[in-house]
Design a protein around this motif. Structure first.
Motif, mmCIF file in Angstrom:
data_model
loop_
_atom_site.group_PDB
_atom_site.id
_atom_site.type_symbol
_atom_site.label_atom_id
_atom_site.label_comp_id
_atom_site.label_asym_id
_atom_site.label_seq_id
_atom_site.Cartn_x
_atom_site.Cartn_y
_atom_site.Cartn_z
ATOM 1 N N LEU A 59 0.964 -1.302 -0.238
ATOM 2 C CA LEU A 59 0.246 0.008 0.366
ATOM 3 C C LEU A 59 1.210 1.268 0.391
ATOM 4 O O LEU A 59 0.333 2.223 -0.476
ATOM 5 N N CYS A 60 1.644 1.334 1.079
ATOM 6 C CA CYS A 60 2.239 2.491 0.191
ATOM 7 C C CYS A 60 3.911 2.729 -0.260
ATOM 8 O O CYS A 60 4.639 3.507 -0.724
ATOM 9 N N ILE A 95 -6.379 3.258 -4.564
ATOM 10 C CA ILE A 95 -5.390 2.616 -4.710
ATOM 11 C C ILE A 95 -5.645 1.184 -5.361
ATOM 12 O O ILE A 95 -6.273 0.684 -4.666
ATOM 13 N N ARG A 96 -5.234 1.083 -6.693
ATOM 14 C CA ARG A 96 -5.174 -0.048 -7.821
ATOM 15 C C ARG A 96 -4.424 -1.228 -6.866
ATOM 16 O O ARG A 96 -3.214 -0.983 -7.842
ATOM 17 N N LEU A 97 -4.191 -1.408 -6.349
ATOM 18 C CA LEU A 97 -3.219 -2.595 -5.613
ATOM 19 C C LEU A 97 -3.891 -4.012 -5.909
ATOM 20 O O LEU A 97 -4.815 -4.951 -6.388
ATOM 21 N N ALA A 127 1.609 -7.351 -3.651
ATOM 22 C CA ALA A 127 1.603 -7.825 -1.997
ATOM 23 C C ALA A 127 2.023 -8.883 -1.877
ATOM 24 O O ALA A 127 3.355 -9.027 -0.754
ATOM 25 N N LEU A 128 1.588 -9.932 -2.646
ATOM 26 C CA LEU A 128 2.627 -11.327 -2.473
ATOM 27 C C LEU A 128 4.718 -10.668 -2.953
ATOM 28 O O LEU A 128 5.493 -11.271 -2.408
ATOM 29 N N GLU A 183 5.937 11.795 0.082
ATOM 30 C CA GLU A 183 6.707 11.009 -0.645
ATOM 31 C C GLU A 183 6.766 9.506 -0.700
ATOM 32 O O GLU A 183 7.416 8.745 -0.888
ATOM 33 N N VAL A 184 5.883 8.476 -0.006
ATOM 34 C CA VAL A 184 5.973 7.433 1.288
ATOM 35 C C VAL A 184 6.487 6.485 -0.103
ATOM 36 O O VAL A 184 7.185 5.832 0.590
#
Length: 149
Positions: free
Chosen positions: A41-42, A51-53, A58-59, A121-122
């Motif tokens: 997410l960050c 957010i298009r995650l 994540a994997l 800007e994480v």
């Protein structure tokens, strides 16, 4: 993904895994863990509310978190159980050129991370940490350190 279409993924399913029978996930959602979901997410450059995650991101960060864990275990094992860090780290001067090199790369990454965080800007800070850890520390320094051991 849209809530109204019913294709929203529950974050808990990404963290713990789920055996969903959906077209997008024929084998279910693999367990990624909380840290991997947070990093995923960050890592996104968000300019709006969405957010298009994807689960693949994540994997990928799950694998990164695993690499962090394994590298730390490797370093601690290489240092041995009797290792005591210097009391005044500022006075420690690395003697080997590889040690000086990795510390310079760490300083660059820390500077980039600080600049990115100050600019809110994480995603850039995550990228700086990710790049240092994989490309400088693990791929070069640890592999080079194996030759020295």
């Amino acid at each position: 993904m849209s809530k109204s279409l019913g294709n929203v993924i529950d974050p808990r399913d990404v963290i713990a895994g789920a055996s969903l029978q959906r077209h997008q996930f024929p084998h279910g959602i693999p367990e990624c863990g909380t840290d991997a979901l947070r990093m995923a997410l960050c890592s996104h450059n968000v300019h709006g509310d969405d957010i298009r995650l994807d689960v693949g991101t994540a994997l990928s960060y799950r694998h990164f978190c695993n690499k962090v864990w394994n590298a730390v275990k490797f370093v601690l094992a290489a240092l041995g159980p009797d290792f005591v860090p210097p009391q005044i780290p500022e006075e420690t001067v690395p003697r080997h050129p590889m040690d000086r090199w990795v510390l310079s790369r760490l300083a660059q990454a820390a500077g980039e991370c600080g600049r990115r965080m100050e600019a809110l800007e994480v995603h850039g800070a995550v990228a700086a940490v990710h790049h240092f850890w994989l490309r400088s520390f693990c791929d070069v320094y640890l592999v080079g350190g194996l030759v020295r051991l």
